[in-house]
Design a protein around this motif. Structure first.
Motif, PDB file in Angstrom:
ATOM      1  N   UNK A 242      25.884  -1.464 101.129  1.00 18.68           N
ATOM      2  CA  UNK A 242      26.580  -1.710 102.393  1.00 18.68           C
ATOM      3  C   UNK A 242      26.124  -3.027 103.021  1.00 18.68           C
ATOM      4  N   UNK A 243      24.817  -3.285 103.008  1.00 19.60           N
ATOM      5  CA  UNK A 243      24.284  -4.532 103.561  1.00 19.60           C
ATOM      6  C   UNK A 243      24.748  -5.734 102.743  1.00 19.60           C
ATOM      7  N   UNK A 244      24.751  -5.571 101.415  1.00 22.55           N
ATOM      8  CA  UNK A 244      25.206  -6.666 100.555  1.00 22.55           C
ATOM      9  C   UNK A 244      26.670  -6.990 100.812  1.00 22.55           C
ATOM     10  N   UNK A 245      27.466  -5.961 101.037  1.00 22.96           N
ATOM     11  CA  UNK A 245      28.885  -6.173 101.332  1.00 22.96           C
ATOM     12  C   UNK A 245      29.055  -6.924 102.649  1.00 22.96           C
ATOM     13  N   UNK A 246      28.236  -6.595 103.652  1.00 23.54           N
ATOM     14  CA  UNK A 246      28.294  -7.285 104.947  1.00 23.54           C
ATOM     15  C   UNK A 246      27.891  -8.749 104.790  1.00 23.54           C
ATOM     16  N   UNK A 247      26.831  -9.018 104.002  1.00 23.05           N
ATOM     17  CA  UNK A 247      26.397 -10.395 103.751  1.00 23.05           C
ATOM     18  C   UNK A 247      27.518 -11.190 103.066  1.00 23.05           C
ATOM     19  N   UNK A 248      28.162 -10.549 102.092  1.00 26.78           N
ATOM     20  CA  UNK A 248      29.247 -11.215 101.377  1.00 26.78           C
ATOM     21  C   UNK A 248      30.371 -11.577 102.327  1.00 26.78           C
TER      22      UNK A 248
ATOM     23  N   UNK B 237      15.120  -9.538  96.015  1.00 19.30           N
ATOM     24  CA  UNK B 237      13.876  -9.633  96.788  1.00 19.30           C
ATOM     25  C   UNK B 237      13.856  -8.743  98.021  1.00 19.30           C
ATOM     26  N   UNK B 238      15.014  -8.475  98.610  1.00 21.51           N
ATOM     27  CA  UNK B 238      15.067  -7.688  99.835  1.00 21.51           C
ATOM     28  C   UNK B 238      15.437  -6.229  99.593  1.00 21.51           C
ATOM     29  N   UNK B 239      15.897  -5.932  98.379  1.00 21.08           N
ATOM     30  CA  UNK B 239      16.251  -4.560  98.024  1.00 21.08           C
ATOM     31  C   UNK B 239      17.253  -3.977  99.017  1.00 21.08           C
TER      32      UNK B 239
END
Length: 313
Positions: free
Chosen positions: A26-32, A20-22
């Motif tokens: 790098x951002x996904x890795x930070x969220x993880x 949903x946020x596309x």
């Protein structure tokens, strides 16, 4: 079973973010990373038990005292936990997010961007060969360390202020025929165009593409030693070696080139709105950080003005 509950909900939330946020890798890795920190701390209790104001306050204290994290890191961790709680509430996995009822004020010292000095830029420029396999002994020494595409990367980052992740994603087909403009895919896959004002650099780009001779518009513009796409990690390592070779400290990073490009444009009088668009900042407040005047420039300006003497003191 509680640990499995946390892991399952975190995975579902990350899938939601991806779809949903596309968000970028790098951002996904930070969220993880942020969620893994939370799960390690809170997996002894259920999700419903954890998401209350008291638990969040204790978690903040844990991050500050036990983990000894910087305020900026704690703020990022909490930003992820906040959006995770909002998603859990929407999915009716908790009754409500505790964050709207909390008074959270984490003061993060505002750090000015650290640009390279003019003398450092000059030293780097003098040691970047147009062709790493030729030139003077000094340029050949650097040529053995930094290949042609890395030299081109340095020039592009200084000229346009693009992020290293954006540089790595540039394909041959993203470059215009005259190499005066390049299509960039930034954070959140937002697309923008950067412009190359230097004819010399545009000629370098065209020559580089011609030498690639791949005929594939989806081929990467900058390459590693194996002919694949140059990764941000590889470029950072090469810049660290370059810094050591030239005696530059703190060492050169891709983001320092970005800071340098922005600071130079501001100092040369380019409208801040144009700089914002070039850098791909969603908020002009971020760009305004570059309006600072470095100490050397400030001292020179004051000495040149010599206001006290001019008014008769």
């Amino acid at each position: 079973m509680t640990n499995q509950e946390w892991s399952t909900r975190a995975d579902c939330y990350l899938k939601f973010c991806r779809n949903s946020k596309n968000l970028s890798d790098l951002s996904m890795s930070a969220y993880r990373q942020d969620l893994d920190e939370l799960i390690r701390y809170a997996n002894s209790c259920s999700i419903r038990e954890f998401f209350c104001p008291d638990s969040i306050y204790v978690y903040i204290e844990y991050l500050r005292e036990s983990r000894n994290l910087k305020p900026s890191t704690i703020r990022r961790r909490l930003a992820c936990v906040r959006t995770f709680a909002r998603w859990l509430e929407k999915e009716e996995l908790i009754s409500e997010s505790p964050f709207p009822r909390m008074d959270l004020k984490l003061r993060v010292p505002k750090q000015l961007p650290r640009a390279l000095g003019r003398d450092q830029i000059t030293r780097i420029a003098r040691h970047i060969p147009d062709n790493p396999s030729s030139g003077t002994p000094a340029t050949r020494h650097l040529g053995s360390l930094v290949d042609r595409t890395t030299a081109l990367s340095i020039k592009l980052m200084l000229a346009t202020g693009i992020r290293v992740s954006e540089l790595s994603r540039i394909n041959v087909g993203d470059v215009s025929a005259d190499a005066k403009s390049i299509r960039i895919f930034g954070k959140g896959s937002r697309e923008r165009t950067v412009f190359v004002g230097s004819k010399t650099l545009a000629d370098d780009i065209r020559r580089h593409i011609a030498e690639l001779d791949c005929g594939d518009h989806n081929a990467p513009l900058v390459l590693n030693n194996r002919g694949g796409r140059l990764s941000p990690q590889t470029l950072r390592l090469r810049l660290r070696r370059l810094s050591s070779d030239l005696g530059i400290s703190p060492h050169v990073t891709p983001h320092r080139f970005r800071h340098t490009a922005a600071t130079t444009l501001i100092e040369e009088g380019v409208d801040i709105r144009f700089v914002q668009r070039l850098l791909g900042h969603s908020s002009i407040a971020t760009t305004e950080l570059y309006t600072h005047v470095n100490d050397r420039s400030l001292r020179t300006a004051i000495e040149t003005a010599n206001a006290m003497e001019k008014i008769g003191f």
